[in-house]
Design an enzyme around this catalytic site. Sequence first.
Site, PDB file in Angstrom:
ATOM      1  N   ASP A 128      -1.213   6.573  -5.092  1.00  0.00           N
ATOM      2  CA  ASP A 128      -2.255   7.576  -5.360  1.00  0.00           C
ATOM      3  C   ASP A 128      -1.728   8.636  -6.329  1.00  0.00           C
ATOM      4  O   ASP A 128      -0.628   9.142  -6.146  1.00  0.00           O
ATOM      5  CB  ASP A 128      -2.642   8.268  -4.044  1.00  0.00           C
ATOM      6  N   GLU A 133       0.310  -0.351  -4.812  1.00  0.00           N
ATOM      7  CA  GLU A 133      -0.786   0.619  -4.947  1.00  0.00           C
ATOM      8  C   GLU A 133      -0.204   1.970  -4.619  1.00  0.00           C
ATOM      9  O   GLU A 133       0.621   2.094  -3.707  1.00  0.00           O
ATOM     10  CB  GLU A 133      -1.911   0.279  -3.961  1.00  0.00           C
ATOM     11  N   GLU A 136      -4.269   4.302  -8.166  1.00  0.00           N
ATOM     12  CA  GLU A 136      -5.482   4.935  -7.645  1.00  0.00           C
ATOM     13  C   GLU A 136      -5.556   6.367  -8.144  1.00  0.00           C
ATOM     14  O   GLU A 136      -4.699   7.191  -7.829  1.00  0.00           O
ATOM     15  CB  GLU A 136      -5.547   4.897  -6.108  1.00  0.00           C
ATOM     16  N   HIS A 178      -1.182  11.718  -1.727  1.00  0.00           N
ATOM     17  CA  HIS A 178      -2.488  11.272  -1.231  1.00  0.00           C
ATOM     18  C   HIS A 178      -3.412  12.427  -0.869  1.00  0.00           C
ATOM     19  O   HIS A 178      -4.571  12.449  -1.251  1.00  0.00           O
ATOM     20  CB  HIS A 178      -2.280  10.362  -0.012  1.00  0.00           C
ATOM     21  N   HIS A 197       0.824  -1.208   0.000  1.00  0.00           N
ATOM     22  CA  HIS A 197       0.000   0.000   0.000  1.00  0.00           C
ATOM     23  C   HIS A 197       0.864   1.267   0.000  1.00  0.00           C
ATOM     24  O   HIS A 197       1.763   1.405   0.829  1.00  0.00           O
ATOM     25  CB  HIS A 197      -0.898  -0.025   1.239  1.00  0.00           C
TER      26      HIS A 197
HETATM   27  O1  G3P Z   1      -6.744   1.742  -2.942  1.00  0.00           O
HETATM   28  C1  G3P Z   1      -6.874   1.376  -1.632  1.00  0.00           C
HETATM   29  C2  G3P Z   1      -6.616   2.497  -0.658  1.00  0.00           C
HETATM   30  O2  G3P Z   1      -5.427   3.129  -1.006  1.00  0.00           O
HETATM   31  C3  G3P Z   1      -7.745   3.489  -0.618  1.00  0.00           C
HETATM   32  O3  G3P Z   1      -7.644   4.430   0.380  1.00  0.00           O
HETATM   33  O4  G3P Z   1      -7.053   6.598   1.332  1.00  0.00           O
HETATM   34  O5  G3P Z   1      -5.376   4.779   1.338  1.00  0.00           O
HETATM   35  O6  G3P Z   1      -5.978   5.916  -0.779  1.00  0.00           O
HETATM   36  P1  G3P Z   1      -6.443   5.478   0.563  1.00  0.00           P
HETATM   37 MG    MG Z   2      -4.791   4.775  -2.201  1.00  0.00          MG
END
Ligand code: G3P
Ligand code: MG
Length: 252
Positions: free
Chosen positions: A39, A37, A112, A52, A10
């Site tokens: 952002d 993953e 994302e 993020h 993540h």
């Molecule tokens: O994509 C999963 C997760 O990253 C979604 O929430 O706020 O961590 O971007 P966040």
């Molecule tokens: Mg995310």
Amino acid sequence: MWFYPKIIAHRGGGTLAPENTFAGLRCGLEHGFRAVEFDVMLSADNIPVLIHDPQFGRTVKGSGQVALTQAAELTSMDAGAWFNPAFAGETVPLYEDVVAFCKENGIWMNVEIKPAPGFEAITAQVVAETTSRLFASEPGREARPAALPLFSSFSFDALAEAKMVAPGIPRGFLLDEIPADWLAQLRELDAVALHTNHKKLTPELAGAIKQAGYGLFCYTVNEPQRARELLSWGVDAFCTDRIDLIGPDFAA
Ligand code: G3P
Ligand code: MG
């Protein structure tokens, strides 16, 4: 159906490195992860960068907004010192540079699309165009699905735009809580997967999503016992912050 890796780091390196930075990506790699993953948001000059929060203050110092700041300025901002002084000098990366790094290192990407509020369509448009261009020489998703990244977003409008601009790049719809009309929404987006908060998932919902033929992805799963439980419900994949506790080969 889910054609992608099962355990995903993540925001790059989870909680072991500053999120959405090259240090994070390298940390994930050092822990054996070949799936990440992160952002992606747009700068004021419409350049996609990894970050993020739409406003400064947490991972980069100061006050201000990503959507009102030029990419050249963003990419000179320190995004590592907040995490630990040892990471001072880590900057906000350009999406294109991150894609190059992931391609070089064989890392699959869950991209994302994280628009700043009000920038949903333009963010998706630019990210979709950029991704299409960067993956133009890759086979289509039918030939080798994991050769392409997977877009996800909490914004229905962003994913609808991504579908229009880059229909060949698959989409997963991020839903914190799964609404009654989830199936209609997935169909409208021609999504391949539903991404959801594991804390609000039930075995019944998981079964229904799998029964309908969609991939099921959970965020953010940090306890091995919970991870095993989710996998036993039929969850296909999840991202984790605890890449030290839950490795890339974690099994149910
Ligand atoms: O994509 C999963 C997760 O990253 C979604 O929430 O706020 O961590 O971007 P966040
Ligand atoms: Mg995310």
